[in-house]
Design an enzyme around this catalytic site. Structure first.
Site, short mmCIF file in Angstrom:
data_model
loop_
_atom_site.label_atom_id
_atom_site.label_comp_id
_atom_site.label_asym_id
_atom_site.label_seq_id
_atom_site.Cartn_x
_atom_site.Cartn_y
_atom_site.Cartn_z
CG HIS A 4 -1.74 -1.21 1.36
ND1 HIS A 4 -2.88 -1.40 0.64
CD2 HIS A 4 -1.58 -2.34 2.11
CE1 HIS A 4 -3.39 -2.57 0.95
NE2 HIS A 4 -2.62 -3.16 1.84
CE LYS A 72 26.74 -25.40 8.56
NZ LYS A 72 26.69 -26.67 9.29
#
Length: 103
Positions: A4, A72
């Site tokens: 919005h 990782k």
């Protein structure tokens, strides 16, 4: 993903616009993951439960947190072992952790 306008005058006109998201192949998304508008997630990524992904994620990454950060890289020996283990024993937990002992 709908958005919005920020300006209150524009909001009176009931405008809404969207920014697409892209999720690669073979991704695992944990429960209650939020992906912000316009974010691209690479192939074979694991997004931990409750993470809020605000930026693009490259291929083969383990991502956790709010905002989500890369923890990782999953390419290499670790990822190959993980996939093999899941195929051999599909009911095995994703991460093998030792139970903590309470004192």
């Amino acid at each position: 993903t709908p958005q919005h306008p920020i300006n209150y005058i524009e909001r009176r006109e009931k405008k809404e616009f969207a920014s697409p998201i892209s999720i690669g192949e073979d991704c695992w998304l944990g429960g209650n993951v939020t992906i912000c508008p316009g974010v691209n997630i690479g192939n074979r990524c694991i997004i931990a439960a409750g993470s809020v992904v605000t930026k693009d994620i490259p291929d083969d990454m383990l991502v956790t947190g709010n905002p989500a950060t890369i923890k990782k890289s999953l390419n290499g020996k670790y990822f190959v072992r993980l996939v093999q283990r899941r195929k051999e024993r599909p009911n095995l937990p994703l991460w093998n952790r030792r139970p903590t002992q309470s004192t």
